[in-house]
Write an enzyme that holds these catalytic residues in place. Structure first.
Site, mmCIF file in Angstrom:
data_model
loop_
_atom_site.group_PDB
_atom_site.id
_atom_site.type_symbol
_atom_site.label_atom_id
_atom_site.label_comp_id
_atom_site.label_asym_id
_atom_site.label_seq_id
_atom_site.Cartn_x
_atom_site.Cartn_y
_atom_site.Cartn_z
ATOM 1 C CD GLU A 70 29.549 -61.770 41.803
ATOM 2 O OE1 GLU A 70 29.314 -62.956 41.553
ATOM 3 O OE2 GLU A 70 29.503 -61.294 42.954
ATOM 4 C CB CYS A 79 23.271 -53.333 42.576
ATOM 5 S SG CYS A 79 24.665 -53.132 43.705
ATOM 6 C CB CYS A 115 36.978 -52.678 47.178
ATOM 7 S SG CYS A 115 36.468 -51.196 48.060
ATOM 8 C CB CYS A 126 34.509 -52.691 54.885
ATOM 9 S SG CYS A 126 34.594 -50.964 54.382
ATOM 10 C CB CYS A 169 32.532 -55.599 52.566
ATOM 11 S SG CYS A 169 32.020 -55.404 50.853
ATOM 12 C CB CYS A 183 24.245 -55.316 51.092
ATOM 13 S SG CYS A 183 22.810 -54.434 50.559
HETATM 14 N N1 SAH Z 1 32.213 -48.807 48.682
HETATM 15 C C1 SAH Z 1 30.900 -48.252 48.730
HETATM 16 C C2 SAH Z 1 29.947 -49.002 47.849
HETATM 17 C C3 SAH Z 1 29.601 -50.383 48.314
HETATM 18 S S1 SAH Z 1 27.912 -50.375 48.611
HETATM 19 C C4 SAH Z 1 30.430 -48.184 50.172
HETATM 20 O O1 SAH Z 1 31.176 -48.621 51.022
HETATM 21 O O2 SAH Z 1 29.400 -47.617 50.435
HETATM 22 C C5 SAH Z 1 27.586 -51.783 49.446
HETATM 23 C C6 SAH Z 1 26.850 -51.524 50.734
HETATM 24 O O3 SAH Z 1 26.690 -52.769 51.392
HETATM 25 C C7 SAH Z 1 27.672 -50.649 51.653
HETATM 26 O O4 SAH Z 1 26.852 -49.881 52.483
HETATM 27 C C8 SAH Z 1 28.365 -51.692 52.468
HETATM 28 O O5 SAH Z 1 28.875 -51.171 53.660
HETATM 29 C C9 SAH Z 1 27.248 -52.697 52.670
HETATM 30 N N2 SAH Z 1 27.745 -54.011 53.075
HETATM 31 C C10 SAH Z 1 28.962 -54.530 52.870
HETATM 32 N N3 SAH Z 1 29.056 -55.769 53.392
HETATM 33 C C11 SAH Z 1 27.854 -56.037 53.931
HETATM 34 C C12 SAH Z 1 27.316 -57.173 54.612
HETATM 35 N N4 SAH Z 1 28.042 -58.260 54.826
HETATM 36 N N5 SAH Z 1 26.036 -57.106 55.011
HETATM 37 C C13 SAH Z 1 25.286 -56.004 54.767
HETATM 38 N N6 SAH Z 1 25.737 -54.919 54.129
HETATM 39 C C14 SAH Z 1 27.013 -54.927 53.726
#
Ligand code: SAH
Length: 340
Positions: free
Chosen positions: A92, A105, A112, A116, A119, A331
């Site tokens: 996406e 984006c 991945c 986390c 996420c 995000c």
């Molecule tokens: N792998 C990279 C790129 C992903 S960016 C990273 O970890 O930075 C996506 C951003 O959204 C990251 O900062 C991630 O931590 C954040 N993110 C992931 N899940 C989220 C959620 N449920 N709510 C808000 N931000 C989230």
């Protein structure tokens, strides 16, 4: 002989091939320019001649993802695309409309490895890296489909950009190239979960892009629970790499911090976070946690108090605008193979 991916090649590399096959090297610029405009067939390159078109067709393929689904947010016009790649995998991307320009984006991997807890991209693990052309196509084809001019890029979609280092660097070289799309590094942000060696490696390129660190907790205990990568590379290591990055490039780091109810939103954590950010001259970008199906983690109710403490402590803080949440485009909500 297996065909090669021509859209992942720089003009200088296309030039070298042209010389080998007895063609004038000035054609490289023309070919590159067609590719950056999103042609999907050599036959569409009308100014290079039929015989060169045929020769290229034998040596190369041109990537062109198919739109499996397009969703438009009724709230703010954010568009989310689900793309089908050459091998049937899907990723996406999201186009967001800001006053200062449209931002795409992009995803950098199918799935991945980082896992986390908050996420959606972590679900189902990692399948493969995207090629430079596949990262680029998300911008080219989103622009073509939406008729929106895109001026900013964030590498914040599915995947860990620094875990696909070579292809991400190549993508940056391509999108920044003056003969092509020519988006300046200052209009590009790369977000990472925090791989110290790779942050150092990126620093060596001395690019003027913005590096964002997904921090999400100011202490190892909390961060390790949320982000398994922290067990391998604890905060001290990551922050030291960020410090080296800043001193090498002169570019301030940005911290992303998703506010999770009862997990990382206490007064004490705000104070420690402010201290870490000030030491690094970093900017804090708070994100209200977005819902991810099946996750017990909830958004904080202490956002305003948290901001106040950060500000009192003298930290530099903003809250990220939430866009596209009605279409799960916010995000952390992007997934591969999203049930199509
Ligand atoms: N792998 C990279 C790129 C992903 S960016 C990273 O970890 O930075 C996506 C951003 O959204 C990251 O900062 C991630 O931590 C954040 N993110 C992931 N899940 C989220 C959620 N449920 N709510 C808000 N931000 C989230």
């Amino acid at each position: 002989m297996e065909k090669k991916d021509i859209k992942s090649m720089l003009p200088s590399e296309i030039e070298a091939v042209l010389l080998e096959i007895g063609e004038p090297k000035f054609r490289a610029k023309q070919i590159f320019s067609w590719l950056m405009r999103g042609v999907s067939d050599f036959g569409e390159m009308t100014n290079i001649g039929k015989s060169l078109q045929a020769k290229l067709e034998e040596l190369f393929y041109i990537t062109a993802p198919e739109i499996l689904r397009r969703q438009v947010s009724a709230d703010d016009g954010t568009i989310k695309y689900l793309w089908k790649l050459r091998d049937g995998n899907a990723v996406e991307s999201v186009v967001m409309r800001y006053k200062y320009g449209n931002t795409v984006c992009v995803s950098t991997q199918v799935g991945c490895k980082m896992g986390c807890k908050f996420c959606a991209s972590a679900h189902g693990g990692w399948i493969r890296n995207l090629t430079a052309s596949e990262i680029l196509d998300q911008l080219i084809f989103a622009e073509k489909d939406s008729n929106l001019k895109i001026s900013n890029i964030v590498l914040m979609g599915i995947g860990e950009p620094l875990d696909n280092f070579e292809n991400v660097i190549r993508f940056l070289e391509l999108v920044n190239h003056p003969e092509g799309i020519n988006i300046g590094m200052r209009h590009i942000s790369v977000s990472t979960s925090g791989l110290p060696e790779m942050i150092d490696k990126l620093g060596d390129y001395n690019l003027q892009l913005t590096l964002s660190l997904s921090l999400h907790a100011p202490d190892n205990e909390t961060r390790s629970k949320l982000m398994p990568i922290n067990q391998r590379h604890p905060l001290e290591e990551v922050l030291a790499a960020c410090e080296r990055y800043y001193s090498k490039t002169g570019r301030r780091i940005s911290f992303e911090y998703a506010m999770i109810d009862g997990v990382n939103d206490s007064d004490e954590q705000a104070v420690v976070l402010a201290k870490i950010a000030k030491k690094l001259g970093a900017h804090i970008n708070l994100i209200q946690l977005n819902d991810v199906e099946g996750s017990p983690l909830k958004p904080t109710s202490r956002l305003n108090r948290f901001i106040k403490i950060l500000e009192n402590e003298g930290a530099n803080v903003t809250v990220r605008r939430k866009l596209g949440s009605d279409i799960d485009a916010a995000c952390g909500q992007l997934r591969k193979n999203n049930a199509y």
